[in-house]
Enzyme design. Structure first.
Site, PDB file in Angstrom:
ATOM      1  N   GLY A 197       0.824  -1.210   0.000  1.00  0.00           N
ATOM      2  CA  GLY A 197       0.000   0.000   0.000  1.00  0.00           C
ATOM      3  C   GLY A 197       0.855   1.255   0.000  1.00  0.00           C
ATOM      4  N   GLY A 198       0.268   2.333   0.496  1.00  0.00           N
ATOM      5  CA  GLY A 198       0.961   3.618   0.520  1.00  0.00           C
ATOM      6  C   GLY A 198       2.254   3.567   1.326  1.00  0.00           C
ATOM      7  N   GLY A 432      22.805  13.489 -30.177  1.00  0.00           N
ATOM      8  CA  GLY A 432      22.303  13.999 -28.898  1.00  0.00           C
ATOM      9  C   GLY A 432      22.865  13.218 -27.729  1.00  0.00           C
ATOM     10  CB  ALA A 433      23.586   9.635 -27.263  1.00  0.00           C
TER      11      ALA A 433
HETATM   12  C1  HXC Z   1      -2.958  -4.361  12.310  1.00  0.00           C
HETATM   13  C2  HXC Z   1      -1.942  -6.195  11.441  1.00  0.00           C
HETATM   14  C3  HXC Z   1      -1.789  -5.555  10.208  1.00  0.00           C
HETATM   15  C4  HXC Z   1      -2.253  -4.219  10.086  1.00  0.00           C
HETATM   16  C5  HXC Z   1      -0.956  -7.517  10.038  1.00  0.00           C
HETATM   17  N1  HXC Z   1      -1.429  -7.410  11.282  1.00  0.00           N
HETATM   18  N2  HXC Z   1      -1.166  -6.384   9.360  1.00  0.00           N
HETATM   19  N3  HXC Z   1      -2.523  -5.601  12.478  1.00  0.00           N
HETATM   20  N4  HXC Z   1      -2.830  -3.669  11.170  1.00  0.00           N
HETATM   21  N5  HXC Z   1      -2.105  -3.559   8.961  1.00  0.00           N
HETATM   22  C6  HXC Z   1      -1.391  -8.407  12.324  1.00  0.00           C
HETATM   23  C7  HXC Z   1      -2.248  -9.627  12.004  1.00  0.00           C
HETATM   24  O1  HXC Z   1      -3.566  -9.417  12.420  1.00  0.00           O
HETATM   25  C8  HXC Z   1      -1.566 -10.713  12.809  1.00  0.00           C
HETATM   26  O2  HXC Z   1      -1.965 -10.582  14.152  1.00  0.00           O
HETATM   27  C9  HXC Z   1      -0.111 -10.312  12.750  1.00  0.00           C
HETATM   28  O3  HXC Z   1      -0.084  -8.939  12.387  1.00  0.00           O
HETATM   29  C10 HXC Z   1       0.683 -11.093  11.728  1.00  0.00           C
HETATM   30  O4  HXC Z   1      -0.040 -11.068  10.500  1.00  0.00           O
HETATM   31  P1  HXC Z   1      -0.360 -12.377   9.631  1.00  0.00           P
HETATM   32  O5  HXC Z   1      -1.417 -12.014   8.681  1.00  0.00           O
HETATM   33  O6  HXC Z   1      -0.585 -13.523  10.550  1.00  0.00           O
HETATM   34  O7  HXC Z   1       1.044 -12.597   8.910  1.00  0.00           O
HETATM   35  P2  HXC Z   1       1.303 -13.145   7.444  1.00  0.00           P
HETATM   36  O8  HXC Z   1       0.462 -14.329   7.142  1.00  0.00           O
HETATM   37  O9  HXC Z   1       2.798 -13.290   7.335  1.00  0.00           O
HETATM   38  O10 HXC Z   1       0.834 -11.975   6.475  1.00  0.00           O
HETATM   39  C11 HXC Z   1       1.473 -10.701   6.508  1.00  0.00           C
HETATM   40  C12 HXC Z   1       0.657  -9.707   5.682  1.00  0.00           C
HETATM   41  C13 HXC Z   1      -0.814  -9.722   6.136  1.00  0.00           C
HETATM   42  C14 HXC Z   1       0.763 -10.105   4.187  1.00  0.00           C
HETATM   43  C15 HXC Z   1       1.315  -8.340   5.849  1.00  0.00           C
HETATM   44  O11 HXC Z   1      -0.840  -9.569   7.574  1.00  0.00           O
HETATM   45  C16 HXC Z   1      -1.614  -8.640   5.556  1.00  0.00           C
HETATM   46  O12 HXC Z   1      -2.085  -8.746   4.431  1.00  0.00           O
HETATM   47  N6  HXC Z   1      -1.851  -7.575   6.353  1.00  0.00           N
HETATM   48  C17 HXC Z   1      -2.655  -6.445   5.913  1.00  0.00           C
HETATM   49  C18 HXC Z   1      -1.907  -5.647   4.897  1.00  0.00           C
HETATM   50  C19 HXC Z   1      -2.672  -4.420   4.506  1.00  0.00           C
HETATM   51  O13 HXC Z   1      -3.625  -4.488   3.713  1.00  0.00           O
HETATM   52  N7  HXC Z   1      -2.283  -3.304   5.159  1.00  0.00           N
HETATM   53  C20 HXC Z   1      -2.916  -2.062   4.858  1.00  0.00           C
HETATM   54  C21 HXC Z   1      -2.186  -1.564   3.613  1.00  0.00           C
HETATM   55  S1  HXC Z   1      -2.711   0.018   3.183  1.00  0.00           S
HETATM   56  P3  HXC Z   1      -2.219 -11.873  15.076  1.00  0.00           P
HETATM   57  O14 HXC Z   1      -2.592 -11.282  16.400  1.00  0.00           O
HETATM   58  O15 HXC Z   1      -3.305 -12.643  14.427  1.00  0.00           O
HETATM   59  O16 HXC Z   1      -0.916 -12.612  15.085  1.00  0.00           O
HETATM   60  C22 HXC Z   1      -1.667   0.966   4.012  1.00  0.00           C
HETATM   61  C23 HXC Z   1      -1.948   2.399   3.788  1.00  0.00           C
HETATM   62  C24 HXC Z   1      -0.737   3.220   4.065  1.00  0.00           C
HETATM   63  O17 HXC Z   1      -0.817   0.570   4.684  1.00  0.00           O
HETATM   64  C25 HXC Z   1      -1.070   4.582   3.547  1.00  0.00           C
HETATM   65  C26 HXC Z   1       0.063   5.532   3.724  1.00  0.00           C
HETATM   66  C27 HXC Z   1      -0.270   6.858   3.162  1.00  0.00           C
END
Ligand code: HXC
Length: 542
Positions: A197-198, A432-433
């Site tokens: 994501g971002g 040019g290069a």
């Molecule tokens: C809160 C999170 C989290 C998040 C993971 N966890 N991402 N908690 N906020 N964004 C937590 C999970 O619930 C889990 O907790 C633990 O971290 C480990 O995650 P798993 O999913 O078990 O690990 P894994 O299978 O290795 O997968 C990793 C992952 C997946 C691919 C990163 O967790 C995932 O898809 N997370 C969400 C990613 C996402 O969409 N983020 C938002 C992106 S947008 P428990 O307690 O169950 O162990 C963004 C916007 C930024 O970031 C904008 C900036 C301007």
């Protein structure tokens, strides 16, 4: 049994622990020092033993293991290990960890001050909370005030979903600092886990990105979203793995095969860089002879203008001890950029690679070289350009992709650069290069050429196809006429002496003398002062 628990509910002391006493209210108390030690130990557990184990199973080190391994032995000092988030939404009040999801601090690399942060995937997937952003911002501010590089180790699920807008604002604070620090202190990113994501925009704003093979992944939208929106099916690795970003997108500069290899490589890169933009490029004690001629250089470049060779063979014969650190090695291989030393002093090298697309400049090569030139200029690293370029890449793909706009970036970068600039034309330098690749008019200080150099608007065959078309058509034997005209053109223009006659070249040199000539010129230019007209900022064609 009376006990003291940490935030995770784990017992850190009982009434029978050494130094424990029971106070008047019946609670277990530790001596102040024991209490501190117990709290520190608890903070260092991150998300706890099970999650640390899971992190190791994924083939990843923990955040603290990473920082301890990266810095000089025993030099890492941590900040904010007792910071906790204050959010209560969506059950977060029951998931509080000392230090939250990032480890921050400072240490030394080969004795020089460096700041760093490492996201802690064992705590809520390394997700960015408001306090994690504040911790990162704090070390970035320190790095800016002190004038020292900052290294960010990314391993995170992105914005902490439960904290919503606070997390997004936290990213905004980091992006702001990345941008303001750009060109002031070196910023280096290591991707050692997910970056989605971002969240990818903080790395993207830094100077160099290392993606550790197998564990580093970056994308704006993951495979599920890609499938939902476009119908395209792609794996995580193909979409945003190290190989993809190092060769196709150019987002990543380096792809070390392991975390340990990555730390060694980042430390090596830092050895070429000043700590900030007010310092000169680092100089180490010269360990190679400055004035040695290398006669093998006379045979590296074939005479025939269309025969390939590896420009790395030229670079390594010229620089100190043959040591060259290529940057963006797998992206746009038709141009080579990287760091080396001459007489102990850091230099940036830009060189056309004749064995890839004949060294032509295309969109990616222009972007790659422009960014490198601007980095070197921002950090006072002199530039050495080695030219063997037949021109810009023709074709609709390149024109539609904006080759004009991208090629202009490289031109802009060279003109804007005020560091010492030296260009050596090895063979072809057409059109040019030729102008773009550090010609005299790009404010280059010293322009040299090898005797086999051909400096012209275009190569002999192409030139005669244009200016000899009518004469050839009218000749009784077209082939003989063409061959005569090409030979005439070659004799007259395909050499370095037309340019040398007019002072566009400062000298034509024996290839064997390239290293001593470069070192002499660099010494002469050591006190160079140059500037660009005062302005808020230029408008580089992005
Ligand atoms: C809160 C999170 C989290 C998040 C993971 N966890 N991402 N908690 N906020 N964004 C937590 C999970 O619930 C889990 O907790 C633990 O971290 C480990 O995650 P798993 O999913 O078990 O690990 P894994 O299978 O290795 O997968 C990793 C992952 C997946 C691919 C990163 O967790 C995932 O898809 N997370 C969400 C990613 C996402 O969409 N983020 C938002 C992106 S947008 P428990 O307690 O169950 O162990 C963004 C916007 C930024 O970031 C904008 C900036 C301007």
């Amino acid at each position: 049994m009376k006990q003291i628990h940490n935030l995770r509910g784990t017992t850190i002391a009982t009434e029978s622990s050494p130094d424990a006493t029971i106070d008047q209210t019946g609670h277990v108390q530790l001596s102040k020092l024991e209490d501190l030690n117990a709290r520190r130990k608890s903070a260092h557990l991150g998300g706890g033993d099970k999650r640390v184990e899971a992190q190791h199973k994924r083939g990843k080190l923990t955040a603290r293991e990473r920082l301890i391994s990266f810095f000089d032995t025993g030099s890492f000092t941590e900040f904010d290990s007792f910071v906790t988030h204050r959010s209560t939404d969506l059950g977060l009040d029951k998931q509080r960890f000392e230090g939250d999801a990032v480890v921050t601090g400072y240490g030394t690399v080969d004795g020089r001050q460096v700041f760093a942060y490492a996201q802690d995937f064992t705590v809520l997937g390394g997700s960015l909370s408001l306090v994690a952003a504040q911790k990162i911002s704090k070390v970035m501010d320190h790095a800016m005030r002190v004038g020292a590089p900052i290294i960010g180790i990314n391993d995170s699920g992105g914005a902490r979903i439960q904290e919503g807008i606070d997390s997004l604002a936290g990213y905004g604070e980091i992006f702001k600092r990345n941008t303001l620090a750009s060109g002031v202190i070196p910023q280096i990113t290591i991707i050692a886990g997910p970056a989605a994501g971002g969240a990818v925009y903080s790395p993207a704003l830094t100077d160099f990105i290392y993606m550790v093979e197998g564990i580093g992944q970056m994308y704006i939208t993951g495979p599920d979203v890609v499938k939902a929106v476009t119908g395209e099916e792609v794996s995580h690795e193909d979409l945003g793995g190290a190989a993809t970003h190092a060769s196709l997108s150019g987002v990543a500069h380096f792809t070390p095969e392991s975390e340990e290899a990555c730390f060694t490589q980042v430390r090596a890169l830092l050895s070429y860089l000043p700590s900030n933009n007010a310092e000169s490029a680092p100089s180490v004690e010269a360990t190679d002879v400055a004035n040695s001629a290398d006669t093998t250089l006379r045979d590296v470049v074939p005479d025939a203008a269309n025969q390939p060779y590896d420009v790395m063979d030229v670079i390594t014969k010229i620089v100190d001890n043959g040591e060259f650190l290529p940057v963006h090695h797998n992206f746009a291989p038709n141009i080579v950029v990287g760091f080396a030393r001459l007489d102990g002093r850091s230099i940036g090298v830009v060189a056309n690679q004749a064995n890839q697309m004949a060294g032509m400049l295309d969109i990616d090569a222009s972007d790659k070289a422009a960014r490198f030139v601007r980095f070197c200029d921002a950090f006072n690293i002199p530039l050495v350009t080695l030219v063997d370029v037949p021109g810009f890449m023709p074709g609709t793909q390149q024109e539609y992709g904006g080759l004009i706009r991208h090629g202009a970036k490289l031109l802009y970068a060279y003109v804007e650069a005020t560091v010492p600039k030296i260009t050596v034309i090895l063979r072809k330098a057409y059109g040019g290069a030729y102008i773009v690749m550090g010609s005299k008019e790009m404010r280059t200080d010293v322009n040299l050429a090898w005797p086999g150099a051909e400096i012209a608007v275009m190569g002999p065959e192409g030139a005669i196809n244009v200016i000899g078309r009518r004469e050839i058509a009218e000749a009784s034997n077209a082939d003989t006429k063409r061959a005569e005209m090409v030979a005439d053109y070659r004799n007259q223009f395909a050499n370095p002496y037309v340019a040398a006659n007019r002072g566009y070249l400062d000298d034509v040199i024996d290839p064997a003398q390239t290293r001593p000539e470069l070192i002499k010129a660099l010494r002469m230019l050591e006190s160079k002062v140059d500037s660009i007209p005062p302005k808020k900022h230029g408008n580089i064609p992005l």
